[in-house]
Structure formats: C-alpha cells, structure tokens
Design a protein around this motif. Structure first.
Motif, PDB file in Angstrom:
ATOM      1  N   GLN A 139      49.350  32.546 -50.875  1.00 27.21           N
ATOM      2  CA  GLN A 139      48.395  31.853 -50.024  1.00 27.21           C
ATOM      3  C   GLN A 139      48.282  32.508 -48.650  1.00 27.21           C
ATOM      4  O   GLN A 139      47.209  32.549 -48.062  1.00 27.21           O
ATOM      5  N   LYS A 140      49.394  33.029 -48.159  1.00 25.28           N
ATOM      6  CA  LYS A 140      49.420  33.617 -46.809  1.00 25.28           C
ATOM      7  C   LYS A 140      49.465  35.133 -46.903  1.00 25.28           C
ATOM      8  O   LYS A 140      50.265  35.702 -47.655  1.00 25.28           O
ATOM      9  N   ALA A 141      48.626  35.785 -46.134  1.00 25.18           N
ATOM     10  CA  ALA A 141      48.620  37.241 -46.066  1.00 25.18           C
ATOM     11  C   ALA A 141      49.547  37.723 -44.958  1.00 25.18           C
ATOM     12  O   ALA A 141      49.742  37.041 -43.956  1.00 25.18           O
ATOM     13  N   HIS A 142      50.133  38.889 -45.161  1.00 22.33           N
ATOM     14  CA  HIS A 142      50.853  39.589 -44.106  1.00 22.33           C
ATOM     15  C   HIS A 142      49.892  40.544 -43.407  1.00 22.33           C
ATOM     16  O   HIS A 142      48.770  40.778 -43.874  1.00 22.33           O
ATOM     17  N   VAL A 143      50.344  41.105 -42.304  1.00 20.94           N
ATOM     18  CA  VAL A 143      49.588  42.126 -41.585  1.00 20.94           C
ATOM     19  C   VAL A 143      50.437  43.383 -41.522  1.00 20.94           C
ATOM     20  O   VAL A 143      51.665  43.302 -41.348  1.00 20.94           O
ATOM     21  N   PHE A 144      49.820  44.544 -41.696  1.00 23.03           N
ATOM     22  CA  PHE A 144      50.534  45.772 -41.379  1.00 23.03           C
ATOM     23  C   PHE A 144      49.673  46.664 -40.501  1.00 23.03           C
ATOM     24  O   PHE A 144      48.448  46.599 -40.521  1.00 23.03           O
TER      25      PHE A 144
END
Length: 320
Positions: A139-144
C-alpha cells in the motif's frame, strides 16, 4: 511556511544517525557553523533503531524549520527525503556513511563535515527527481534518490559485513560481491512505460535516478537526476566468464552491443520475477520480493549543494 526575511533568523534541523562515528563533535560543529552563517541554534534529532529518520523529519517540518540536514549514510538521506519530497522544505546533506552516493553525485564533500554544513546552509539550491517504488504491491511506496535493485546487487547489499565496512569502507562490498558471483539467473518480466512486457533471464535489474557510484564509475551512463526520467539496467552474464563481459560493458559506459547489459529509459517500469529475489533501495536491504513498480516524480525535492559547475552527466543544467 512563510518565507524567512532578514529580520527572522533561519533555523535548520539536523536528523543524525548516532551510530555513525566521526572524529569531530558534530553537534558542536553544526551549532558553530549555524552561528557563523547567521542561523539559529539547530534542532538536533537523532534517529533510532525503530525509526531511521521518518518521524524526525516530520517533526522538523512540523516545527517550521527552513532546512533539514540528513546526517548519516544513504539510508538516512532516503528516509528524510521521503518526508521532504513534495514539500517546500529543502534537504541538506552531511555525509557520514560508506557509499554517500547522492552526495558524491552532487559534489558534496564526503570527508569534510564543516564544508558539507556550509554547503547545506548557504549553497545553491536545485530541484531533483525522486523515484517512488512499490514492493510486492504494498500500500505504501518508498522513495529512492540514487538507485534500487532486485537480484545480485541487492544480495550484495544484504550480505555486506558491517564490521568490514567500518574497517575498509566501500571495499567491503567487493568482498560480498565475490561471494555472490555464482548463482542462477531469474526469469523476469519487464514492462517499460506501460508498453508490451518482455521476458529475460537475469541476475539483476536496477533502476537508477543518477549514475555515478564510488570511484566515479557510471552505472547508468548519462543519467541525470533532474531530467524526469528513470534509467533501467538489466544484467545477464553468460557463461563461466560472463561477469568479465559485464565489467567491460560498464567500463565502456554502455557503448557496445554486448547483451550482458541492456539499458532502458522511461518514466515508469514494472518488474516481475517468478521466484523471490533480494531487494534493495539506496543500499538498504529490504528482504525478498517478486514485484517492483517504479515511477519517477520530476523535480519534487529541493536539495542544497555547493556552488560551482556540476558534472553534466548528473544535472541537465550543470551551472548553478
């Protein structure tokens, strides 16, 4: 957030990873540099084992600071940036890790804490892209900010010995890489920009936002951190000496047609494997997964960096 004026001293927050050891008292140094630049005493926030920086960055934003400085390695930078992306609060970097890849790409000193602090407080400001990545339909995206990978590179990150990193720095990754050279390719389906999926048998798939790693080697030749594009690299060594071809292709910066490495440029990419593979994001090992969805968000993070001409392989406009 109101814009500061000359009568309102600005204040920075420093989100620091306390396990990163240095030869200087960073708290005192940050206070000294802030005073010298005409800023207030900085808000000092230490990360914890349970929270590597997200809550501290949110607290800093809530307290109305004018700048958040991430003091740590690439993992600390990523967690802080995840909270700052899409806001009006800029990110500064105080590199304390082993790789410090974002700092290296932006010409921020990795061995001069005082110089890095000055760049954060009074350097030029640019907007850069961030990439949102979702693992296994979460449900939650990470950031890179730098790169993420599935397969060999992630296994390398997950198996690098912390005690060896403390002793020999980035050479510890070489030790882990050699141990993971043997292995079988994974059946992988890749979709670029909602196009027609294609199949490969790969040891690794990597997504990149900027190209340079330690030693100036460009993993993603020509990648620019502010061009609104995502770089994809696939790695498929063939035969007993296949890894030599991979290394040679990297040194040639993708200019040959050797099939051991392929490059794609896009705004989004979907990667599906049939068996679980190791996953890493900006050097943080996340465990195993079978599905990655990556999408670039252009110019969504404000970053402070030193004044001066930048490497044109990193920024669209190399001038400050």
């Amino acid at each position: 957030m109101t814009e500061p004026d000359e009568r309102t001293p600005r204040r920075a927050a420093v989100v620091v990873n306390p396990i990163k050891h240095t030869d200087v008292d960073l708290h005192s140094l940050a206070a000294k540099v802030c005073r010298g630049e005409g800023w207030e005493e900085p808000l000092w926030l230490e990360t914890t084992k349970d929270d590597p920086g997200h809550g501290m960055a949110r607290q800093a934003i809530a307290e109305g600071v004018d700048l958040v400085i991430a003091a740590g390695g690439d993992g600390t930078v990523r967690c802080v940036a995840e909270e700052l992306a899409g806001t009006n609060v800029p990110l500064g970097l105080l590199p304390l890790g082993t790789g410090n890849l974002l700092a290296r790409n932006l010409d921020i000193a990795v061995d001069d804490p005082e110089g890095a602090l000055h760049a954060a407080l009074s350097g030029t400001e640019r907007k850069i892209d961030v990439v949102h990545i979702t693992v296994d339909h979460a449900q939650k995206a990470h950031v890179f900010l730098v790169m993420a990978g599935l397969g060999f590179d992630a296994a390398l990150m997950g198996d690098t010995r912390d005690d060896l990193k403390d002793k020999v720095g980035w050479l510890a990754y070489v030790d882990a890489g050699i141990r993971h050279l043997p292995g079988k390719p994974a059946r992988t389906r890749i979709t670029i920009d909602d196009g027609k999926p294609f199949l490969r048998r790969l040891r690794s798939v990597m997504g990149g936002n900027c190209g340079k790693i330690v030693g100036g080697l460009e993993i993603f030749p020509g990648a620019k951190i502010d061009d609104g594009l995502l770089e994809i690299m696939t790695v498929a060594p063939r035969g007993r000496f296949g890894w030599f071809a991979v290394v040679a292709e990297l040194l040639r910066r993708g200019k040959s047609k050797d099939p051991s490495i392929e490059y794609f440029q896009c705004r989004s990419a979907e990667i599906q494997t049939y068996e679980p593979q190791d996953v890493e994001i900006d050097g943080d090992y996340l465990g195993k997964g079978t599905h990655l969805l990556m999408r670039v968000y252009p110019n969504s993070l404000r970053v402070r960096m030193p004044y001066g001409h930048k490497d044109p392989a990193v920024l669209v406009s190399p001038e400050p």
